[in-house]
Design a protein around this motif. Structure first.
Motif, PDB file in Angstrom:
ATOM      1  N   HIS A 269       0.829  -1.198   0.000  1.00 19.78           N
ATOM      2  CA  HIS A 269       0.000   0.000   0.000  1.00 19.78           C
ATOM      3  C   HIS A 269       0.871   1.260   0.000  1.00 19.78           C
ATOM      4  O   HIS A 269       1.848   1.348   0.752  1.00 19.78           O
ATOM      5  CB  HIS A 269      -0.941   0.016   1.206  1.00 19.78           C
ATOM      6  N   PRO A 270       0.541   2.258  -0.817  1.00 18.48           N
ATOM      7  CA  PRO A 270       1.368   3.469  -0.874  1.00 18.48           C
ATOM      8  C   PRO A 270       1.529   4.168   0.474  1.00 18.48           C
ATOM      9  O   PRO A 270       2.598   4.705   0.776  1.00 18.48           O
ATOM     10  CB  PRO A 270       0.626   4.363  -1.875  1.00 18.48           C
ATOM     11  N   ALA A 271       0.480   4.167   1.300  1.00 19.97           N
ATOM     12  CA  ALA A 271       0.585   4.836   2.600  1.00 19.97           C
ATOM     13  C   ALA A 271       1.529   4.075   3.524  1.00 19.97           C
ATOM     14  O   ALA A 271       2.347   4.679   4.233  1.00 19.97           O
ATOM     15  CB  ALA A 271      -0.795   4.970   3.239  1.00 19.97           C
ATOM     16  N   ALA A 272       1.429   2.751   3.545  1.00 16.91           N
ATOM     17  CA  ALA A 272       2.342   1.946   4.361  1.00 16.91           C
ATOM     18  C   ALA A 272       3.780   2.129   3.901  1.00 16.91           C
ATOM     19  O   ALA A 272       4.708   2.221   4.712  1.00 16.91           O
ATOM     20  CB  ALA A 272       1.939   0.474   4.296  1.00 16.91           C
ATOM     21  N   TYR A 273       3.957   2.190   2.596  1.00 19.89           N
ATOM     22  CA  TYR A 273       5.284   2.411   2.007  1.00 19.89           C
ATOM     23  C   TYR A 273       5.878   3.736   2.490  1.00 19.89           C
ATOM     24  O   TYR A 273       7.013   3.796   2.993  1.00 19.89           O
ATOM     25  CB  TYR A 273       5.144   2.390   0.485  1.00 19.89           C
ATOM     26  N   ALA A 274       5.102   4.801   2.369  1.00 19.14           N
ATOM     27  CA  ALA A 274       5.594   6.117   2.770  1.00 19.14           C
ATOM     28  C   ALA A 274       5.804   6.202   4.278  1.00 19.14           C
ATOM     29  O   ALA A 274       6.752   6.839   4.748  1.00 19.14           O
ATOM     30  CB  ALA A 274       4.619   7.198   2.309  1.00 19.14           C
ATOM     31  N   ASP A 275       4.928   5.548   5.059  1.00 17.12           N
ATOM     32  CA  ASP A 275       5.078   5.564   6.517  1.00 17.12           C
ATOM     33  C   ASP A 275       6.410   4.942   6.938  1.00 17.12           C
ATOM     34  O   ASP A 275       7.095   5.454   7.833  1.00 17.12           O
ATOM     35  CB  ASP A 275       3.929   4.793   7.179  1.00 17.12           C
ATOM     36  N   ARG A 276       6.773   3.835   6.323  1.00 12.82           N
ATOM     37  CA  ARG A 276       8.030   3.181   6.685  1.00 12.82           C
ATOM     38  C   ARG A 276       9.221   4.078   6.357  1.00 12.82           C
ATOM     39  O   ARG A 276      10.153   4.201   7.160  1.00 12.82           O
ATOM     40  CB  ARG A 276       8.161   1.848   5.951  1.00 12.82           C
ATOM     41  N   LEU A 277       9.191   4.685   5.194  1.00 13.01           N
ATOM     42  CA  LEU A 277      10.301   5.557   4.828  1.00 13.01           C
ATOM     43  C   LEU A 277      10.386   6.755   5.761  1.00 13.01           C
ATOM     44  O   LEU A 277      11.479   7.159   6.178  1.00 13.01           O
ATOM     45  CB  LEU A 277      10.139   6.018   3.376  1.00 13.01           C
ATOM     46  N   ALA A 278       9.230   7.328   6.117  1.00  8.71           N
ATOM     47  CA  ALA A 278       9.220   8.480   7.017  1.00  8.71           C
ATOM     48  C   ALA A 278       9.776   8.123   8.391  1.00  8.71           C
ATOM     49  O   ALA A 278      10.352   8.972   9.083  1.00  8.71           O
ATOM     50  CB  ALA A 278       7.805   9.037   7.135  1.00  8.71           C
ATOM     51  N   ALA A 279       9.616   6.847   8.777  1.00 17.98           N
ATOM     52  CA  ALA A 279      10.122   6.388  10.075  1.00 17.98           C
ATOM     53  C   ALA A 279      11.572   5.927  10.005  1.00 17.98           C
ATOM     54  O   ALA A 279      12.112   5.430  11.005  1.00 17.98           O
ATOM     55  CB  ALA A 279       9.242   5.252  10.593  1.00 17.98           C
ATOM     56  N   GLY A 280      12.187   6.073   8.848  1.00 19.08           N
ATOM     57  CA  GLY A 280      13.580   5.668   8.695  1.00 19.08           C
ATOM     58  C   GLY A 280      13.774   4.167   8.553  1.00 19.08           C
ATOM     59  O   GLY A 280      14.859   3.647   8.808  1.00 19.08           O
ATOM     60  N   ARG A 281      12.719   3.467   8.140  1.00 16.22           N
ATOM     61  CA  ARG A 281      12.777   2.018   8.007  1.00 16.22           C
ATOM     62  C   ARG A 281      12.744   1.616   6.539  1.00 16.22           C
ATOM     63  O   ARG A 281      12.223   2.348   5.686  1.00 16.22           O
ATOM     64  CB  ARG A 281      11.586   1.370   8.727  1.00 16.22           C
ATOM     65  N   SER A 282      13.268   0.444   6.263  1.00 15.67           N
ATOM     66  CA  SER A 282      13.169  -0.104   4.915  1.00 15.67           C
ATOM     67  C   SER A 282      11.709  -0.376   4.582  1.00 15.67           C
ATOM     68  O   SER A 282      10.958  -0.870   5.426  1.00 15.67           O
ATOM     69  CB  SER A 282      13.966  -1.407   4.810  1.00 15.67           C
ATOM     70  N   PRO A 283      11.280  -0.095   3.336  1.00 21.35           N
ATOM     71  CA  PRO A 283       9.905  -0.423   2.952  1.00 21.35           C
ATOM     72  C   PRO A 283       9.747  -1.883   2.551  1.00 21.35           C
ATOM     73  O   PRO A 283       8.651  -2.296   2.171  1.00 21.35           O
ATOM     74  CB  PRO A 283       9.657   0.500   1.755  1.00 21.35           C
ATOM     75  N   ALA A 284      10.827  -2.683   2.642  1.00 20.12           N
ATOM     76  CA  ALA A 284      10.747  -4.080   2.216  1.00 20.12           C
ATOM     77  C   ALA A 284       9.843  -4.885   3.148  1.00 20.12           C
ATOM     78  O   ALA A 284       9.923  -4.763   4.376  1.00 20.12           O
ATOM     79  CB  ALA A 284      12.133  -4.702   2.158  1.00 20.12           C
TER      80      ALA A 284
END
Length: 412
Positions: free
Chosen positions: A323-338
């Protein structure tokens, strides 16, 4: 926002929160071609046959969409993942030889957003001399001015989703563009200075006659493309098309009809000067082949940026949250989106070589096969499905029609 039904993504091994790759995967990185795929998950409408990870504005919440699910902020999320690529690769010199914006419909984003991602790739990793930078586009999602801006920003190849030149076929596919728009879009791309222009076609749509398909081929060739992709329609589980077929509203594509249309496409495209180089792809010359797709087919390295994007580096494959929101949330938290990954063992990589390299005009080296597979070769040659070209095994046209069956014989 990160909940995804467990059946919608493959099961794999956990990925470190920083996305670090195993040291063995980084051996030789930069010595092999390296590509970036950038997934843009937005569409104006959801086509009934499509099972790609795409979303309409309504599905994402329209004006109230979460920040990561908004077209307005998507490019910044993708750029953040590009920065993570740089961190994961360390100080290795890994010039990017190909970039491919796919979707979805990448050109639903402003041209400046796509070129900003290209600029970030150039800044963080560097583009190899003569790098191929492609964007997909629907004919009705781009203007002359857009194409000029895309070309000025470093994108040098465009692939238009033509699919068909026949109105009733496009309607069955839920495609919204006017087929008369395609020649205009190709002409604008040429005027903007694009090095390569490709057209994508689909054959076998319910209700499409052989004459309809011939008309689409004629219309595509009249545009003078450098490259054509022609794919048979596949009824994917879970799509609107599959539900229509299940209810009896539309017939399943017929194998004999698909074979006739593939044969016609090969005959017409070859006669027009485009030679096949992969089962479903034809190019004007070697320079017109899609070098990015060749990375996939030859097992090279690529990093998939974006929600649901898949990557492969040095025998490690991983896939991002969908999901695009989950993807962006992970990046915003400094985490890998994998979401998860797998390390391919030697046998898995061998099997993939057979599956993919056999589809190429260059064919497959016999030594990739195991003893059982090599023993099957003489019969396949006798049946006219394979030929020996130098030290490679190459599909004949009949073999291309039956490529899956050939693979089953080579990988019992």
């Amino acid at each position: 926002m990160e909940h995804v039904p467990p059946s919608s993504l493959p099961v794999g091994d956990p990925v470190p929160e920083d996305g670090a790759l195993p040291p063995a995967a980084l051996e030789g990185v930069g010595e092999r071609p390296f590509g970036l795929y950038v997934h843009v998950p937005f569409c104006t409408v959801r086509c009934g046959y499509c099972d790609f990870n795409t979303y309409t504005a309504e599905e994402l919440g329209g004006a109230s969409a979460a920040p990561g699910a908004s077209r307005a902020t998507y490019a910044q999320a993708a750029i953040e993942e590009v920065r993570r690529v740089r961190k994961a690769l360390g100080d290795r010199d890994v010039p990017v030889s190909t970039v491919f914006f796919g979707g979805g419909t990448p050109t639903l984003l402003p041209a400046g957003d796509l070129t900003a991602v290209v600029a970030a790739i150039e800044s963080e990793l560097g583009l190899a001399p003569g790098a191929e930078v492609t964007t997909e586009s629907n004919p009705d999602s781009v203007t002359r001015a857009d194409l000029e801006e895309l070309r000025a920003g470093g994108i040098n190849r465009v692939s238009f989703g033509m699919q068909s030149a026949v109105g009733h076929v496009l309607r069955t596919l839920d495609r919204t563009h006017d087929p008369r728009r395609v020649p205009d879009a190709v002409a604008w791309a040429r005027e903007a200075g694009f090095d390569q222009v490709s057209l994508d076609l689909i054959y076998g749509t319910p209700g499409e006659s052989l004459a309809d398909w011939e008309a689409s081929l004629d219309a595509a060739l009249a545009c003078g493309p450098d490259h054509v992709s022609a794919y048979s329609l596949i009824v994917e589980d879970g799509t609107a098309l599959a539900r229509q077929v299940r209810r009896g509203e539309l017939p399943m594509p017929d194998d004999d009809d698909l074979a006739d249309k593939y044969t016609l496409a090969d005959e017409r495209l070859v006669a027009a000067g485009l030679g096949w180089y992969e089962v479903s792809n034809w190019a004007r010359d070697e320079a017109s082949r899609c070098r990015h797709n060749l990375l996939y087919w030859t097992g090279a390295d690529w990093w998939g940026v974006g929600p649901g994007a898949h990557s492969h580096v040095g025998g490690v494959r991983w896939w991002n949250v969908k999901h695009p929101a989950a993807y962006a949330d992970r990046l915003a938290a400094g985490r890998s989106p994998a979401h998860a990954r797998e390390v391919l063992d030697a046998e898995s990589r061998r099997v993939e070589r057979v599956l993919l390299e056999l589809r190429l005009r260059e064919g497959l080296a016999p030594e990739v096969l195991d003893p059982v597979g090599r023993a099957a070769v003489p019969d396949l040659v006798a049946r006219g499905l394979l030929v020996t070209a130098g030290d490679r095994l190459v599909l004949t046209r009949t073999g291309r029609l039956l490529a899956d069956a050939v693979v089953r014989d080579l990988l019992p």
